[in-house]
Design an enzyme around this catalytic site. Structure first.
Site, PDB file in Angstrom:
ATOM      1  N   CYS A 128     -23.331  -7.089 -18.297  1.00 30.00           N
ATOM      2  CA  CYS A 128     -22.051  -7.266 -17.636  1.00 30.00           C
ATOM      3  C   CYS A 128     -21.165  -6.373 -18.165  1.00 30.00           C
ATOM      4  O   CYS A 128     -20.957  -6.018 -19.248  1.00 30.00           O
ATOM      5  CB  CYS A 128     -21.819  -8.771 -17.782  1.00 30.00           C
TER       6      CYS A 128
ATOM      7  N   GLY B 109       0.815  -1.135   0.032  1.00 32.09           N
ATOM      8  CA  GLY B 109       0.078   0.054   0.007  1.00 32.09           C
ATOM      9  C   GLY B 109       0.847   1.354  -0.079  1.00 32.09           C
ATOM     10  O   GLY B 109       0.337   2.376  -0.112  1.00 32.09           O
TER      11      GLY B 109
ATOM     12  N   CYS C 113     -19.176 -12.542 -19.154  1.00 29.79           N
ATOM     13  CA  CYS C 113     -20.765 -12.660 -19.872  1.00 29.79           C
ATOM     14  C   CYS C 113     -20.739 -13.704 -20.755  1.00 29.79           C
ATOM     15  O   CYS C 113     -21.558 -14.490 -21.005  1.00 29.79           O
ATOM     16  CB  CYS C 113     -20.782 -11.388 -20.162  1.00 29.79           C
TER      17      CYS C 113
ATOM     18  N   CYS D 113     -26.425 -12.697 -20.358  1.00 24.64           N
ATOM     19  CA  CYS D 113     -26.013 -13.854 -19.724  1.00 24.64           C
ATOM     20  C   CYS D 113     -26.870 -14.090 -18.472  1.00 24.64           C
ATOM     21  O   CYS D 113     -26.827 -15.257 -17.985  1.00 24.64           O
ATOM     22  CB  CYS D 113     -24.515 -13.885 -19.164  1.00 24.64           C
TER      23      CYS D 113
ATOM     24  N   CYS E 177     -28.029  -9.397 -15.979  1.00 27.60           N
ATOM     25  CA  CYS E 177     -27.520  -8.996 -17.436  1.00 27.60           C
ATOM     26  C   CYS E 177     -28.662  -9.564 -18.402  1.00 27.60           C
ATOM     27  O   CYS E 177     -29.162 -10.757 -18.303  1.00 27.60           O
ATOM     28  CB  CYS E 177     -26.221 -10.029 -17.288  1.00 27.60           C
TER      29      CYS E 177
END
Lengths: 235, 278, 299
Positions: free
Chosen positions: C278, C44, C284, C256, C253
């Site tokens: 998606c 980080g 997808c 899909c 979606c």
């Protein structure tokens, strides 16, 4: 009774640097002591240094030499050369000072001004307010003025607010600089009563009174101060 | 009469509470502090002790070194010589010998710093509430509702309309900004607050209100304050004692009213005699 | 599909002549890898590096490309996505860039990739140990919105003095009634540094936590690197009474049928009718194919 304030060899000279170096010898070798319940009145002509002495006792002026000892709490405090916080603590609990002039602070109400000494000692606000209101009534300040800042009050009203403030709490040593000057008879009488009550409660009082009636009424003893006669001189 | 004199006498607690302030331990100590930018520019030979609850005024003309001394005392400007020690509980912290982390932690928890220009002390783009809450968040406060409650309480304390909580200080008057800055500093319950001409840029009427507020808060919260001002009236109103600075040195120190009513040093006499009395 | 996964990834093998492998010179790559090692060692924390000029402008992924160029080997299989899609201009051109300057194989399939360079998304398909995510980062400093001074933010990071990050979230709640930061949502890494996860939607923040993949972040304009080693604790900042939560429209979606993926909202006609699809095109497509096969077998 044992002394509460002892002054010995106290001297004050003012050294002025402007516009040219000048020395004013105002007090020399002042000696006295005072016990609780006594009222010592400073007498003498104008310029004898009476107000200067009161201011020295309050720590407002710096002594040139000598000693001012005050019984404070459980012990004795030497005011000459004391640290500021010790002087302030003495002023909070031991040394009261009353002049005829009120230091007006913008936006602070008459009631708050009067209550302040009690609040500084940590008393409950409710009790402080009750006592402040009683004092203001007694000193004839109209209730409608209590919640106003005294900036716009008359001179006499400001003076009485200041007196109410001064008698708000018990002072072991009370310094009075002409508290009754320019008051009308009725109010002067009330102030004299307040002084008597303070004496009865055990305050040791050092005061300046120009008016003979007041002086006779409260004085236990006189301290004669005469003009030293010294004229200003170069150092 | 006797009811007033005896029944309500306020001396009952006298002996017990007398020594409270007198015997307390020092809060801050400066020893031989020196920070110079040129001959007599900055501050030098500065030593003093500050006690809890004391309000210490630094007075003197512009360029006398007041602000340099304030920066050095507040951990913002390391001295060339000398040291500043602060008592954190039982622990004495040597300000410039300790790490920056500790110094900063002090500055945002136990200390406050009120800048002359509130824009320097506030985060102008964020709301009044966030300005007040920042110190609490830095200390780990993670409850939005309670942060907001603290912000509301402090807005009330400093007499800002609580409906302004979500406004940014840009929309505030100078006096309101200064009061917000005070709230932002006091929210963490500091013991020592540094103030650099806190009423400097304000109109007289606004000044009076801020002074009144400061007086009240100092007493209520038992704050120690180190206050820089060139205004002796402000000094008289707020300070318990004064240090008079001239050309980087302290020329006189003592009780505020004693310094102002019976000044000893030639410079102080000049300073005091130069004030217009109204 | 199975053939591709079973054997070694097919290299295109065709490299433009006149270029070093993966475009950057070896010294620069080594310099960047040293920076990445530091970044991995201090999760980080932002490491400065000597960013190089790349053959595309800032804002197009120069940081990510330099990271990818420094770590890629001839055996790697690269996937590049932009907003989750493999087929957008930016994704296609970066993929082609590496095909041509490194001769490496590329893929659109998350499972097959060894390195995934991304702008704004983390794939829906769970990442696996051994995979490396490379994030393109526009602004690496999470504190900048509140504190513009770079020396001050560096000090705040050093001292772990992160109160102002919550000032920003507080302001969000003030203005929107909830924490409205919906991308580049700040996180605390390994209990120490606060990090900007790059402009991924906050929907993706939970995928950072304890991920088995290595996550590398490169900011080209600002010349900063940072990293999340595998299995690093990553916590999204929040308030007790306004806890971190992900948002997702109550929709499936349109292609899909997924009710779990991050969706893009499409306005499909002048009347303002919406469809959700998606954002992760590979995910997808796999799902749509699977549904097709299932349907095919059933019939």
């Amino acid at each position: 009774m044992d002394a509460i304030l002892e002054v010995s060899g106290l001297a004050k000279k003012f050294v002025l640097h402007q516009p040219r170096p000048t020395v004013l010898d105002v007090l020399e070798n002042v000696n006295f002591e005072i016990s609780p319940g006594e009222c010592l009145v400073l007498s003498g002509p104008s310029g004898a240094g009476k107000s200067t002495l009161l201011r020295l006792l309050y720590g407002n002026y710096l002594a040139s030499s000598g000693s001012i000892r005050v019984r404070h709490g459980q012990g004795w405090l030497e005011l000459v050369g004391a640290e500021p916080r010790r002087v302030l603590a003495a002023r909070r609990h031991t040394l009261g000072y009353v002049s005829q002039f009120l230091r007006v602070i913008p936006r602070v109400t008459a009631l708050d001004i009067v209550m302040e000494p009690a609040l500084l000692r940590g008393y409950a606000k409710k009790a402080a307010q009750a006592k402040a209101e009683a004092l203001l009534s007694r000193l004839d300040i109209p209730e409608k003025l209590w919640s106003l800042a005294p900036g716009a009050f008359s001179g006499g009203e400001q003076q009485r607010v200041n007196i109410a403030r001064s008698f708000m709490v018990f002072w072991p040593v009370l310094l009075l600089d002409e508290p009754t000057a320019s008051l009308d008879d009725k109010n002067r009488q009330i102030v004299l009563e307040l002084i008597e009550e303070a004496k009865a409660a055990g305050s040791a009082i050092v005061g300046i009174f120009h008016d003979a009636h007041a002086l006779d009424a409260v004085a236990s003893r006189l301290l004669h101060m005469k003009n030293e006669g010294d004229s200003p001189h170069a150092p | 009469m006797s009811a007033l004199a005896h029944g309500m006498r306020m001396d009952a607690a006298l002996p017990a509470d007398v020594p409270a302030m007198e015997n307390s331990q020092a809060l801050m100590q400066a020893d031989g502090l020196c920070r110079l930018f040129g001959p007599e520019q900055g501050c030098q030979d500065i030593s003093f002790t500050l006690y809890p609850g004391e309000v210490l005024g630094l007075v003197g003309e512009s360029g006398s070194g007041k602000s340099t001394l304030l920066s050095t005392l507040s951990g913002r400007l390391p001295p060339d010589r000398g040291r500043v020690r602060y008592r954190d509980g039982a622990d004495w912290v040597d300000l410039y010998a300790t790490g920056e982390g500790r110094r900063r932690a002090l500055l945002r928890t136990q200390w406050g710093f009120v800048e002359q220009n509130p824009r320097d002390g506030l985060r102008m783009p964020v709301s009044a509430g966030a300005n007040i809450g920042e110190r609490l968040m830095a200390q780990g406060a993670r409850h939005y509702g309670r942060l907001r409650q603290s912000a509301l309480d402090w807005l009330r304390h400093v007499e800002i309309d609580i409906s302004r909580i979500d406004d940014t200080p840009n929309a505030f008057s100078g006096g309101m900004q200064q009061r917000l800055q005070i709230a932002r500093n006091l929210v963490s319950g500091p013991r020592l607050v540094f103030m650099d001409e806190p009423t400097g840029g304000l109109d007289v009427s606004v000044q009076a209100r801020i002074l009144d507020l400061l007086r009240k808060l100092v007493r209520e919260l038992d704050l120690s304050v180190i206050l820089v001002t060139h205004d002796l009236a402000v000094a008289r109103l707020l300070a318990d004692r004064l240090m008079v600075m001239r050309r980087s040195r302290i020329v006189e120190a003592g009780l505020t009213d004693q310094i102002l009513d019976d000044p000893q040093h030639p410079y102080t006499q000049l300073l005091v005699s130069s004030i217009l009395r109204v | 599909m199975n053939a591709a996964r079973a054997g070694k990834a097919p290299r295109s093998g065709k490299m433009l002549p006149g270029y070093n492998f993966a475009y950057l010179d070896e010294e620069s790559k080594r310099m960047i890898r040293r920076g990445l090692l530091k970044a991995v060692a201090i999760p980080g924390f932002q490491i400065p590096f000597g960013g190089r000029e790349m053959p595309l402008p800032y804002g197009w992924g120069t940081g990510g490309i330099q990271v990818t160029a420094s770590i890629i080997t001839p055996e790697d299989v690269l996937k590049v996505i932009d907003q989750g899609a493999d087929d957008t201009t930016n994704a296609v051109s970066i993929r082609q860039f590496f095909e041509r300057v490194a001769g490496i194989a590329s893929t659109t399939r998350t499972r097959e990739a060894t390195i995934i360079q991304t702008r704004h998304r983390i794939p829906e398909t769970p990442l696996a140990s051994g995979q490396i995510m490379v994030f393109q980062v526009p602004i690496p400093e999470p504190l900048r919105f509140i504190e513009p001074s770079e020396t001050e933010t560096a000090t705040l990071h050093a001292l772990g003095d992160y109160g102002i990050m919550h000032v920003k979230l507080y302001e969000d709640i003030v203005r929107h009634g909830h924490i409205a930061t919906c991308y580049a949502y700040p996180v605390e890494v390994n209990g120490r540094y606060v990090m900007d996860p790059s402009p991924i939607p906050r929907f993706d923040n939970p995928k950072l936590h304890m991920s088995p993949a290595l996550m590398l972040f490169g900011a080209g304009r600002e010349k900063r690197l940072y990293a999340l080693p595998p299995h690093t604790a990553v916590v999204s900042l929040d308030f007790e009474d306004h806890p971190f939560a992900i948002q997702r429209p109550e929709a499936a979606c349109a292609i899909c049928g997924s009710t779990e993926s991050y969706l893009d909202e499409l306005i499909v006609d002048d009347a303002g009718a919406r469809r959700y699809v998606c954002s992760d095109t590979d995910y997808c497509q796999r799902r749509a194919e699977a549904r097709g096969e299932a349907r095919g077998e059933a019939s």
